[in-house]
Motif scaffolding. Structure first.
Motif, PDB file in Angstrom:
ATOM      1  N   VAL A 138       0.832  -1.203   0.000  1.00 35.13           N
ATOM      2  CA  VAL A 138       0.000   0.000   0.000  1.00 35.13           C
ATOM      3  C   VAL A 138       0.866   1.252   0.000  1.00 35.13           C
ATOM      4  O   VAL A 138       0.576   2.240  -0.693  1.00 35.13           O
ATOM      5  CB  VAL A 138      -0.954  -0.020   1.209  1.00 35.13           C
ATOM      6  N   ARG A 139       1.952   1.246   0.768  1.00 34.12           N
ATOM      7  CA  ARG A 139       2.832   2.418   0.825  1.00 34.12           C
ATOM      8  C   ARG A 139       3.672   2.584  -0.443  1.00 34.12           C
ATOM      9  O   ARG A 139       4.165   3.672  -0.726  1.00 34.12           O
ATOM     10  CB  ARG A 139       3.747   2.324   2.043  1.00 34.12           C
ATOM     11  N   PHE A 140       3.853   1.514  -1.195  1.00 34.18           N
ATOM     12  CA  PHE A 140       4.695   1.539  -2.390  1.00 34.18           C
ATOM     13  C   PHE A 140       4.023   2.363  -3.488  1.00 34.18           C
ATOM     14  O   PHE A 140       2.949   2.023  -3.977  1.00 34.18           O
ATOM     15  CB  PHE A 140       4.935   0.104  -2.876  1.00 34.18           C
ATOM     16  N   ASN A 141       4.672   3.467  -3.877  1.00 31.32           N
ATOM     17  CA  ASN A 141       4.157   4.359  -4.911  1.00 31.32           C
ATOM     18  C   ASN A 141       5.282   4.649  -5.904  1.00 31.32           C
ATOM     19  O   ASN A 141       6.129   5.513  -5.670  1.00 31.32           O
ATOM     20  CB  ASN A 141       3.629   5.653  -4.305  1.00 31.32           C
ATOM     21  N   PRO A 142       5.338   3.915  -7.038  1.00 32.63           N
ATOM     22  CA  PRO A 142       6.466   4.061  -7.976  1.00 32.63           C
ATOM     23  C   PRO A 142       6.630   5.479  -8.511  1.00 32.63           C
ATOM     24  O   PRO A 142       7.740   5.911  -8.804  1.00 32.63           O
ATOM     25  CB  PRO A 142       6.105   3.079  -9.096  1.00 32.63           C
ATOM     26  N   ARG A 143       5.535   6.227  -8.634  1.00 26.26           N
ATOM     27  CA  ARG A 143       5.631   7.553  -9.228  1.00 26.26           C
ATOM     28  C   ARG A 143       6.324   8.558  -8.316  1.00 26.26           C
ATOM     29  O   ARG A 143       6.783   9.602  -8.771  1.00 26.26           O
ATOM     30  CB  ARG A 143       4.235   8.045  -9.591  1.00 26.26           C
TER      31      ARG A 143
END
Length: 682
Positions: free
Chosen positions: A666-671
């Motif tokens: 959930v915390r992983f945000n590639p952008r």
């Protein structure tokens, strides 16, 4: 300091002065207990004396703060004195009337004191059950859709607190989920019992709530009586017609007849005999009236009723006697004739020919002149209507004040008034001309709700008109207001008034789009509540019998009861079978948490143009990420290694690790992870 008494050690500090310590199970639960009791108090706020909520909040606040602050709880004698004080205050505030309101007030007062004596686990459960009873007892005062929804929510709330008290280790959020599930499972059985359990019409114990409501019409009519009523938009009753709703000009709902005039006001002082004579000369209108018991204390049938609901009766002036036991929140079915003739002039009706011996000489001379010029009473009526319609009379909510010679001053000087002014002057003129006449108070028109095809009659629709007795026809309705403001009769309340006099809630032809939209929302909400009142609250024994007949069952024979029971069992089995099927399908289609987190991670990577082939393993997928998006590699490595450990490792059954994986994905945000510049290195 501790003393040894036999085999038991007792703390002298905790038992000092006869005080009992709280058990461990009770400590820390008082805030939850107060929350449950508050849920039971809220629905009673509208009918409680103002001091009772203050009483409850004060004692609840003291009980909650007593534990962290170390405040002492009151002794037994103090609690007994407070109990008698509360009982006395309830008795005084209710004026000694013992009814449902008195019982609810006493219950809330006792609930306010209950936390002060909560020392054992048993006291907690008793207080919780009191909260349940407080919520259910609110149905004595209102069973509206909003109140029912609140009652269900309060039950879920109190049950969750009960679960939390029983199992302190269970999080409160989980307790609410379990409570909601318990309530949901009870719905099928509740519906079956509602439709098939024998209905009891009326109060179970013969006790009815005291009604302090008023229709707005008293036994006295004077200038300002009706004009003050039309400033309120409160609904009085709703009407559902079997066929087409009659036009506004025929929707006269009769309530009270005024007989005698003392020079300043009209009174309904003489009780007419029972029974009324009426013969319809056209088709009958069949309809049901659902009264708003908060705003009326009488029935207002359409002029004139021919057949009446069971348990009601009629006076000889065609007004309704008050039903035995008071008005109920249930539909009353009538059949009325909008075209009719009444019987001959009865001896008791001589009261409708009398006037005071003196006063208003100009009006008397005018009436006598009309009578001398007319060949019959009908011509006298026409002369009066012509006079009102051609001499500059104004229909207004703010007429000037009148002196003692009120009829003369109105007819010859001010010429401004509301419906009661015109009805009063007209009836005075008729009696002065020797024509029997009387004033009728009730409602005219109403608002058609297109969303439910029924009529809403409000206080703003209050009206006064006249009746004259004509030979061969009996009592004939004559509305003097129609000669001055015909739009009031034909189109409804507010249309005949000057723009400056119209109530703020009046919606005319030039209303804005927003105003009309808000009106539609209001009508939609009213229709929802009306259907709830008629189809749920009004589900009586007769409606249940009609429903059972459609199913081939009946409540009037043993065979019919067997059929009804069979239907009930079948519906219960169908409901529980459907619930089981839904749960089974959900359990089969539910994705495991680890798998759901892995699929969410892949969806986020697909947005970065890195798609995983089904034949590619997790570690090979990680190598590809390292080559194509090295700036994402550190975060991806942590997620993929955790997924591999949970899927293929020996600690896959650890309940905390799937939650850790979920949080990481959930915390992983590639952008938000930007590639590093060549100077800073990989």
């Amino acid at each position: 300091m501790k003393e040894k008494v036999g085999p038991t050690t007792v703390s002298t500090s905790s038992t000092k002065k006869g005080r009992h310590p709280r058990e461990e199970a009770v400590k820390g639960t008082l805030p939850l207990l107060v929350a449950a009791l508050a849920a039971g108090l809220i629905p009673h706020m509208t009918h409680l004396s103002p001091w009772i909520p203050v009483w409850c909040v004060g004692f609840w606040g003291y009980a909650v703060l007593s534990e962290p602050k170390g405040w002492p709880l009151p002794r037994t004698l103090s609690r007994v004195c407070l109990t008698f004080l509360g009982f006395a205050c309830v008795f005084v505030s209710s004026n000694g009337v013992i009814d449902n309101r008195f019982g609810a007030s006493l219950l809330c007062v006792m609930a306010g004191l209950k936390p002060l004596e909560t020392r054992r686990e048993r006291d907690l459960f008793i207080a919780i059950f009191i909260a349940y009873f407080m919520v259910v007892s609110s149905l004595f005062f209102s069973a509206s859709l909003v109140m029912t929804a609140y009652m269900v929510a309060a039950m879920i709330h109190i049950t969750a607190i009960l679960l939390r008290i029983n199992c302190p280790a269970v999080p409160l959020k989980e307790a609410f989920k379990v409570s909601g599930a318990i309530t949901g499972k009870a719905v099928p059985l509740t519906l079956v019992l509602f439709f098939f359990f024998p209905r009891i019409d009326g109060s179970l114990f013969g006790i009815t709530a005291s009604r302090s409501a008023s229709s707005g019409f008293s036994t006295t009519l004077s200038p300002g009586s009706v004009s003050n009523m039309v400033k309120s938009q409160a609904p009085v009753f709703r009407v559902t017609f079997d066929g087409t709703i009659p036009p506004s000009g025929l929707r006269y709902f009769r309530g009270i007849v005024f007989q005698s005039f003392n020079g300043t006001s009209w009174r309904a002082a003489t009780r007419p005999p029972s029974g009324a004579t009426v013969r319809g000369t056209g088709p009958l209108a069949s309809y049901e009236i659902m009264v708003e018991t908060k705003n009326t204390d009488r029935l207002f049938p359409l002029d004139l009723p021919v057949t009446l609901p069971k348990g009601t009766a009629q006076w000889a002036d065609h007004t309704m006697q008050k039903p035995k036991g008071g008005l109920k929140e249930a539909p009353y079915r009538f059949h009325s004739a909008t075209a009719y003739t009444t019987g001959p002039f009865a001896p008791w009706e001589a009261v409708f020919t009398r006037l005071p011996p003196g006063g208003n000489p100009k009006s008397r001379r005018l009436a006598r002149r009309w009578r001398a010029q007319a060949s019959d009473a009908r011509q006298v009526v026409d002369s009066a209507l012509t006079y009102l319609g051609t001499n500059g009379f104004v229909y207004t909510l703010t007429p000037p004040l009148l002196s003692e010679e009120r009829i003369d001053q109105f007819l010859f000087d001010t010429r401004k008034g509301f419906c009661e002014h015109y009805a009063s002057a007209f009836v005075f003129l008729m009696r002065a001309a020797g024509v029997p006449a009387r004033i009728v108070g009730g409602y005219l028109g109403g608002t058609v709700n297109p969303m439910g095809n029924y009529l809403i009659v409000r206080q703003a629709d209050a009206h006064a008109w006249a009746e004259v007795w004509l030979k061969g026809q009996g009592w004939v309705r004559v509305d003097p207001t129609s000669a001055v403001a015909p739009d009031r009769v034909e189109r409804g309340a507010g249309f005949g008034l000057p723009e400056a006099d119209r109530p703020s809630f009046f919606i005319g032809d030039g209303a804005s789009f927003l105003t009309r939209g808000l009106q539609r929302i209001s009508l939609g909400w009213d229709a929802l509540n009306y259907h709830w009142d008629t189809r749920v609250i009004g589900y009586s024994g007769s409606l249940q019998e009609a429903f059972l007949k459609k199913l081939g069952a009946s409540s009037r024979s043993a065979k019919g009861w067997v059929a009804a029971a069979a239907w009930g069992v079948a519906l219960c089995c169908a409901a529980f079978g459907l619930a089981w099927l839904i749960l089974e399908l959900r359990s089969r289609t539910k994705i495991p948490p680890v798998r759901a987190s892995w699929e969410l991670f892949q969806k986020k990577m697909e947005k970065e143009k890195i798609t995983r082939h089904p034949a590619t393993g997790p570690l090979d997928y990680l190598d590809r990420i390292k080559k194509e998006a090295p700036h994402l590699y550190p975060e991806a490595r942590r997620i993929i290694r955790l997924y591999v450990a949970l899927t293929y490792g020996p600690h896959g059954d650890d309940p905390e690790r799937p939650h850790e994986l979920r949080q990481a994905v959930v915390r992983f945000n590639p952008r938000k992870i930007r590639p590093r510049s060549p100077k800073t290195g990989p």
